[in-house]
Design an enzyme around this catalytic site. Structure first.
Site, PDB file in Angstrom:
ATOM      1  N   GLU A   1       2.318   0.638  -1.975  1.00 31.75           N
ATOM      2  CA  GLU A   1       1.018   1.280  -2.156  1.00 31.75           C
ATOM      3  C   GLU A   1       0.575   1.162  -3.618  1.00 31.75           C
ATOM      4  OE1 GLU A   1      -0.907   5.755  -1.458  1.00 31.75           O
ATOM      5  OE2 GLU A   1       1.236   5.516  -1.860  1.00 31.75           O
TER       6      GLU A   1
ATOM      7  N   LYS B   1      -6.989   4.400   3.398  1.00 34.73           N
ATOM      8  CA  LYS B   1      -6.039   5.477   3.663  1.00 34.73           C
ATOM      9  C   LYS B   1      -6.749   6.706   4.224  1.00 34.73           C
ATOM     10  CE  LYS B   1      -2.372   8.030   1.198  1.00 34.73           C
ATOM     11  NZ  LYS B   1      -1.756   8.223  -0.146  1.00 34.73           N
TER      12      LYS B   1
ATOM     13  N   CYS C   1       1.416   5.486   3.097  1.00 36.05           N
ATOM     14  CA  CYS C   1       2.148   6.617   2.515  1.00 36.05           C
ATOM     15  C   CYS C   1       1.983   7.937   3.270  1.00 36.05           C
ATOM     16  CB  CYS C   1       1.769   6.762   1.045  1.00 36.05           C
ATOM     17  SG  CYS C   1       3.035   7.635   0.065  1.00 36.05           S
TER      18      CYS C   1
END
Length: 262
Positions: free
Chosen positions: A48, A114, A148
């Site tokens: 990431e 995200k 994540c």
């Protein structure tokens, strides 16, 4: 699980330290690591925010760096004849995103923003949240790439499309590494998929330490790979093994139907 050499997907996972808020240095560093991958692979996965570290100051990065990194990813994908995957800080329409790019060898790409921005670090205040999940069809495999903090949310990760691989890129710190290990395994088991987590290692400029634990779990939750050092590791996934497990254990047939409201 038995291997079938006729339907494998070879995935290179690069677990690395990162230069803080320095896209040029990080691209150069990853270029060197990628050049050292001699064996043919189908996908190269980076952590990431691989050009900056997990920075909550996106304004410190020149706005054009996102496009420069995308061009860099396209060139690598084309020259190495492999897909390249990773998330970066990306500026678009007066907003910043933690945007994952899945770039294919023909230079085409798909994106995922995200969904779950990390409120504990204030990511929600600096970056706009994504609204749509991405499913990539590549070399006979259906892949769902996430980022994540998304790992903590099983509904967002739920295998409603019968995909084969869950792929998480991350900057997941050492104090919560037990959660990383447990959740990756859980996501593999409940979704009957290969579950891959690619993390960084080292320490960033704001004092967060990272112990890696880049990992791969098979569709029954067996650990296939775990790394705790700075290195590039290669794993091969097998489509027939997914099919065999799902045929024998038809757990996905009993999954609950649902709709996301927002």
């Amino acid at each position: 699980m038995k291997e079938n050499k006729n339907n494998g997907l070879r995935v290179a996972l690069i677990q690395s330290t990162l230069y803080w808020e320095n896209p040029v240095a990080n691209r150069e560093m990853f270029q060197t690591k990628i050049d050292q991958i001699i064996a043919p692979v189908d996908i190269i996965v980076l952590p990431e925010m691989f050009t900056t570290g997990f920075s909550m100051s996106p304004g410190n990065i020149k706005k054009e760096e996102g496009l420069k990194t995308l061009d860099w990813m396209k060139n690598i994908a084309h020259s190495k004849n492999t897909a390249v995957v990773g998330s970066i800080i990306f500026y678009e329409n007066d907003k910043y995103y933690n945007r994952l790019f899945f770039v294919k060898p023909n230079r085409t790409f798909e994106t995922y923003d995200k969904r779950h921005t990390f409120t504990l670090a204030g990511e929600d205040k600096e970056y706009s949240s994504g609204k749509e999940r991405l499913i990539v069809n590549y070399k006979g495999f259906s892949i769902c790439p996430l980022v994540c903090y998304d790992l903590r949310f099983p509904v967002w990760s739920r295998n409603t499309e019968n995909f084969d691989v869950l792929l998480y890129t991350a900057n997941w710190p050492t104090p919560r590494i037990n959660a990383w290990n447990a959740l990756l395994k859980a996501r593999a088991i409940e979704n009957m998929v290969y579950c891959i987590g690619v993390n960084r290692i080292g320490e960033d400029k704001v004092g967060h330490k990272y112990s890696g634990h880049t990992s791969v779990y098979d569709p029954l939750g067996e650990l296939l790979l775990l790394s705790e050092i700075e290195e590039t590791v290669i794993v091969e996934l097998f489509k027939n093994e997914i099919n065999l497990v799902r045929k024998k254990f038809r757990f996905l047939d009993d999954r609950d139907g649902f709709s996301l409201l927002n």
